[in-house]
Structure formats: structure tokens, C-alpha cells
Design an enzyme around this catalytic site. Sequence first.
Site, PDB file in Angstrom:
ATOM      1  NE  ARG A 105      -3.619   0.295   1.784  1.00  0.00           N
ATOM      2  CZ  ARG A 105      -4.807   0.587   2.475  1.00  0.00           C
ATOM      3  NH1 ARG A 105      -5.497   1.533   3.087  1.00  0.00           N
ATOM      4  NH2 ARG A 105      -5.470   0.164   1.203  1.00  0.00           N
ATOM      5  CG  HIS A 132      -8.892   0.119  -2.466  1.00  0.00           C
ATOM      6  ND1 HIS A 132      -7.126  -0.699  -3.144  1.00  0.00           N
ATOM      7  CD2 HIS A 132      -9.246   1.021  -1.299  1.00  0.00           C
ATOM      8  CE1 HIS A 132      -7.648  -1.638  -1.092  1.00  0.00           C
ATOM      9  NE2 HIS A 132      -8.582  -0.074  -0.178  1.00  0.00           N
ATOM     10  CD  GLN A 135     -13.187  -1.288  -0.526  1.00  0.00           C
ATOM     11  OE1 GLN A 135     -12.350  -1.502  -0.054  1.00  0.00           O
ATOM     12  NE2 GLN A 135     -14.406  -2.349  -0.215  1.00  0.00           N
ATOM     13  CG  ASP A 227     -13.157   6.072  -0.645  1.00  0.00           C
ATOM     14  OD1 ASP A 227     -13.266   5.945   0.937  1.00  0.00           O
ATOM     15  OD2 ASP A 227     -12.198   6.803  -1.561  1.00  0.00           O
ATOM     16  CB  CYS A 267     -13.482   1.644   0.248  1.00  0.00           C
ATOM     17  SG  CYS A 267     -13.630   3.156  -0.098  1.00  0.00           S
ATOM     18  NE  ARG A 295     -10.422  -5.366   0.687  1.00  0.00           N
ATOM     19  CZ  ARG A 295      -9.169  -3.697   1.166  1.00  0.00           C
ATOM     20  NH1 ARG A 295      -9.744  -3.084   1.826  1.00  0.00           N
ATOM     21  NH2 ARG A 295      -8.876  -4.282   0.801  1.00  0.00           N
TER      22      ARG A 295
HETATM   23  N1  NVA Z   1      -9.521   7.126  -0.852  1.00  0.00           N
HETATM   24  C1  NVA Z   1      -9.700   6.341   0.171  1.00  0.00           C
HETATM   25  C2  NVA Z   1     -10.237   4.227   0.257  1.00  0.00           C
HETATM   26  C3  NVA Z   1      -9.254   4.447   1.596  1.00  0.00           C
HETATM   27  C4  NVA Z   1      -9.679   2.787   1.093  1.00  0.00           C
HETATM   28  C5  NVA Z   1      -7.708   7.065   0.680  1.00  0.00           C
HETATM   29  O1  NVA Z   1      -7.292   6.346  -0.634  1.00  0.00           O
HETATM   30  O2  NVA Z   1      -7.921   7.156   1.402  1.00  0.00           O
HETATM   31  N1   CP Z   2     -11.187  -0.283   2.043  1.00  0.00           N
HETATM   32  C1   CP Z   2      -9.935  -0.179   3.010  1.00  0.00           C
HETATM   33  O1   CP Z   2      -9.046  -0.463   2.150  1.00  0.00           O
HETATM   34  O2   CP Z   2     -10.059  -0.308   4.314  1.00  0.00           O
HETATM   35  P1   CP Z   2      -7.997  -0.079   4.929  1.00  0.00           P
HETATM   36  O3   CP Z   2      -7.830   0.873   4.917  1.00  0.00           O
HETATM   37  O4   CP Z   2      -8.699   0.271   7.029  1.00  0.00           O
HETATM   38  O5   CP Z   2      -7.445  -1.546   4.586  1.00  0.00           O
END
Ligand code: NVA
Ligand code: CP
Length: 308
Positions: A105, A132, A135, A227, A267, A295
Amino acid sequence: RQTETQKDFLTLMDYSTSEIIDLLNLAKDLKKQGPSTPPLLKGKILGMIFEKSSTRTRVSFEAAMLQLGGHAIHLSTRDIQMGRGESISDTAKVLSGYLDALMIRTFHQSTVEELAESGSIPVINGLTDDFHPCQVLADLLTILEFKGSFKGKKLAYIGDGNNVAHSLMIGAAKVGMDCTIICPKNYEPKEKIVSYAKEVAKQHGSVVEVTHDPIEGVKNSDVIYTDVWASMGQEAEAEVRLEHFKGYQVNQELVSHAKSDYIFMHCLPAHREEEVKAEIIDGPHSVVFHEAENRLHAQKALLVRLMC
Ligand code: NVA
Ligand code: CP
């Protein structure tokens, strides 16, 4: 069926419709089997590099590996040398000697790509600024469970044209579902990704579109998805975004324009009273916790396909 062509899972753009459907079918089977799945990944080790926070991604990947008889190692960039400037390429080569797969990530999609190119093990995108895909694999599984099919169904995503929006557009297009992205001006998804998704949708007899009009966009939708308005890395913009996204909240008024049996998805993590009212996310149409659980099942399928 073992995936013959796919070494990595970097974006859904790289996956064909049949590869996505295969993953969803396997995820359904593994979900039915529950935690006592045969140890398909016995002795296998997944490394997980996190440059951003995570609850779902971290725990679901770790639980998936344990349930499949393998092991997962959590690597925060606060601890590993990559965080102090060791090159991505050297990191990939070193970790390829210890691990069977690597999830990351991070911020830039190019980091994920470089890891995949430099190392010999499968690399999984656990979220970047652009995509993502894990997800959306879970989201497609959830839609299939609640709506039975993709054809003729419409997903309305309202909010920021961000990583989740990008992957949703691509995922929807690949499985032939209509997808409308509803966002304020200047928060549109990237033009290149929109054109790509539109083209793929056309080949599958569905439509991908972008609009600034929440009511028009939500009309006739089977799924309403939102989101956060400020993603990880955009904390400094959070306050100004609150202003710009006014009018793009999922609330009772907005959902009254969707189909009466719509489902609400997010998400997570969510900000109640910002992008969504508590009465919606905690209400009877919300499937967010099924979505979060999925997930685990979707990623078990992915890990099996990439590592077996
Ligand atoms: N768009 C959000 C998704 C988190 C799972 C982010 O990138 O922070
Ligand atoms: N939806 C998602 O990816 O959650 P986290 O940021 O908790 O991994």
C-alpha cells in the site's frame, strides 16, 4: 484454474473479464468453505508493505494467509530500509529471496509497478493514489451476492474521483455493469482512466459516465457507493474539500432517487455526517460490513490464483 498469464495484481486493467469472474467464483467457493479451507497456501509467506494506514487490508490479508495455512509479515515503511531510501528495485530483489508474494500500500502507482518489474514474486496493489483493485474485487463479490448479476445493473458512485472511483469504473466496465461517477467540478476521475473504462464498457454493452449532477446521476441506480472526501495523503485539503463537496452527501433525499431496493456501499473507513448520513450507512440498505468481510474472501481467491 491456475492463472497462466498473471504474475501480479496491480490494476484491474490488466485482468480480463473471464479472469475477474474466475476470481469471483473462487471467492464464493472459499467463502462457503469458511475458515477451515484446505491449506492451499501451506508454507507460503506473504510480505505486506504499508506506507499508509490500514485496518481492513492489513487484517484481511493476514487472516487470509493464516486461514489458507500460510503466514504474513507486516512491514511498515517506518521500520524497513525502504523508508530510509533503499531503492524499490533492491527491496524487490531482496524480498523475492524470502517471500512468495508481496502486497504493498503506497502513494505512487509507479512504485507498485517497479516492485513488480524488479522482483520475481507476485506483487499485489493494496491501494495507491490511483487504484484500489482489491477493494473492487470485494465490491463486485458483494454486488453479485446482493443483486444476483451485473448485466443491466447500475452503480452510482458519488464523491471524489479518486483511487476507489477509478477501480470501480474499470471493474464495472469489465463485468458489463453501468457506472456513473458523480463528483464536483475539479474532482473528476482522471481522463485517461475514464476513456479506458468507457471503451471497455462499450465492448460489454454497458455505459460509464461522469456527471456533476447528484440527482440525475443517482437515478435508477441499484448501488449507491461513496468514499471519503479527503483520501490518505490529502489531509491538508480536508477542510477546503468539505466546502467543495457540499451537496454530494449521501442522505435520505438523495437515495430517494435510486431504485427502491438499492444497496449502499462504502469501502470504509467512513466519516458519518460528511460523505454519508448515519441513517444511511447504519440503515437497512447498507451492506458495508458484508462488503468489508468480503475483502477476506476475495483476497483469499486472489492469493490462491497468484501463489499456487
Ligand atoms: N480513497 C481512500 C480509500 C481508503 C480505503 C484513501 O485513499 O484514503
Ligand atoms: N477499505 C480499505 O482499504 O480499508 P483500510 O484502509 O482499513 O485497509
